[in-house]
Motif scaffolding. Structure first.
Motif, short mmCIF file in Angstrom:
data_model
loop_
_atom_site.label_atom_id
_atom_site.label_comp_id
_atom_site.label_asym_id
_atom_site.label_seq_id
_atom_site.Cartn_x
_atom_site.Cartn_y
_atom_site.Cartn_z
N PHE A 29 0.45 -0.63 -0.08
CA PHE A 29 0.12 -0.37 -0.20
C PHE A 29 0.30 0.87 0.04
CE2 PHE A 29 -1.56 3.53 2.58
CZ PHE A 29 -2.83 3.25 2.02
N PHE A 30 1.92 1.64 0.61
CA PHE A 30 3.12 2.47 0.62
C PHE A 30 3.56 2.54 -0.16
CE2 PHE A 30 1.50 2.54 5.52
CZ PHE A 30 1.06 3.48 5.50
N ALA A 31 3.89 1.22 -1.04
CA ALA A 31 4.73 1.34 -2.03
C ALA A 31 4.53 2.22 -4.15
CB ALA A 31 5.88 0.16 -2.50
N GLN A 32 3.46 1.92 -3.14
CA GLN A 32 2.21 2.21 -4.03
C GLN A 32 2.20 3.94 -4.12
OE1 GLN A 32 -1.77 0.17 -4.81
NE2 GLN A 32 -2.58 1.25 -6.75
N ARG A 33 1.75 4.13 -3.05
CA ARG A 33 1.42 5.75 -2.71
C ARG A 33 2.53 6.51 -2.78
NH1 ARG A 33 0.37 8.51 1.45
NH2 ARG A 33 -1.12 9.47 0.92
N GLU A 34 3.86 5.75 -2.71
CA GLU A 34 5.07 6.56 -2.91
C GLU A 34 5.65 6.45 -4.84
OE1 GLU A 34 8.09 4.89 -0.47
OE2 GLU A 34 6.84 5.65 1.60
N ALA A 35 4.54 4.95 -5.49
CA ALA A 35 5.26 5.81 -7.03
C ALA A 35 4.50 6.56 -7.28
CB ALA A 35 4.78 4.37 -7.56
#
Length: 373
Positions: free
Chosen positions: A367-373
């Motif tokens: 979830f956080f990786a997708q937000r930072e992408a």
């Protein structure tokens, strides 16, 4: 409901929040100081030092300050080494930690100049930086270690009670400890004093014999002054005495040497006020300087980070207070960003609620990786 088998440990949202609250409380008690700046610019000081197993090989030991342990190496495998004197933070120097950069900055300038290689030549690295302590060289595991350990005031290594030996009741109130390794390296530290006790041993075995030096009474005197007699030699009451002769301590501290020697290993236990009775003769004064032990004459100050005014508060309370101190525009922007984030997280978790699947660590990381992408 999903047929996927449950992990060994699952938590409800309420249980997770409760556990996080407990962790916050534990962290506030253990880490009450701010961690906004590295101590590198303070030079070599006595401070709490940490080693990193993740980015520092055992062949090249290194240490960091409290702030760098919290910011630069927070997710690494760290060792708390407790106070070390004359130590300068190695984080970001380029010579240690496999050139891992320091993330703490003062303005736009790194507190630790990671652009260049710099060696902290004052730093001393012993086996503590590999997680080993005591003369037994045992690995220290804070989760399993139950025995009391004592720190040597000279070398700052820590020693097991079992390796030192059973300490009798009349010695247990000692203030500081000097290990047998340090008394062997600096034998002039073994002195006649009303503020110390000696423990004797052989072949690195536990202490087998004790004495309080105040009970010794007389001392073997090494006269460090000029004993040439300039008075009338016919005076039958001349009080000059030869070197090494036993006598009562009537002279001033600078007139005699209080050092005692033994043929066995000696552990030294120092009681309140011990600094006031350190030998002040000319020879010992030279030894303190020559062996870089002048620090023994006064209680050392250990650097402590500035107290965090938010310590003791929950993350929510601290966040709300900081929000109220912001100017109106930034506060509104922050509140809006938080609301957007909360909505995204709720939508993400909603699908797990509908499917009955367990939220795993990997799901949150995705979830956080997708937000930072």
């Amino acid at each position: 409901m999903s047929d996927t088998p449950l992990p060994e440990e699952t938590l409800t949202a309420v249980e997770f929040v409760s556990r996080q609250t407990e962790l916050e409380h534990d962290a506030q008690e253990a880490l009450p100081g701010k961690f906004e700046s590295c101590t590198y610019d303070n030079g070599p000081i006595r401070q709490n030092v940490y080693a990193c197993r993740t980015c520092s090989p055992t062949s090249d030991p290194a240490g960091m300050c409290y702030s760098c342990s919290m910011v630069c190496h927070a997710d690494h495998d760290l060792l708390e080494l407790f106070p070390k004197r004359q130590f300068r933070c190695d984080c970001g120097t380029g010579a240690k930690f496999n050139q891992y950069p320091c993330r703490l900055k003062k303005g736009s300038v790194p507190a630790c100049p990671n652009e260049t290689t710099h060696h902290n030549h004052h730093n001393h690295y012993n086996h503590n930086f590999q997680g080993r302590y005591c003369r037994c060289d045992g690995l220290y595991d804070p989760q399993k270690e139950e025995e009391v350990m004592y720190q040597c005031v000279v070398c700052e290594d820590w020693f097991h009670h079992r390796c030192i030996g059973d300490i009798p009741i009349h010695v247990q109130e000692f203030e500081d400890y000097v290990c047998r390794g340090c008394t062997a390296q600096h034998p002039f530290l073994i002195q006649e004093s009303p503020h110390s006790a000696l423990g004797f041993s052989i072949d690195n075995q536990p202490i087998h014999e004790w004495t309080r030096t105040s009970a010794i009474g007389e001392v073997d005197v090494i006269d460090t002054t000029d004993t040439t007699d300039t008075t009338d030699t016919t005076d039958t009451k001349d009080t000059t005495e030869s070197i090494g002769e036993k006598r009562k301590r009537k002279e001033t501290p600078k007139d005699i040497c209080l050092v005692r020697t033994f043929s066995v290993q000696v552990d030294l236990f120092l009681f309140n006020g011990w600094r006031s009775s350190l030998c002040a003769c000319q020879t010992c004064t030279h030894h303190y300087t020559e062996h870089a032990l002048e620090f023994l004459h006064q209680e050392e100050k250990t650097y402590e980070p500035e107290v965090d005014e938010d310590a003791g508060k929950s993350l929510l309370d601290a966040g709300m207070e900081h929000l109220q101190r912001m100017d109106r525009v930034k506060a509104l922007e922050s509140a809006l960003a938080y609301t957007c984030f909360a909505d995204e997280l709720k939508q993400f978790l909603k699908k797990f609620q509908l499917s009955g699947d367990i939220v795993k660590k990997e799901d949150i990381q995705a979830f956080f990786a997708q937000r930072e992408a």
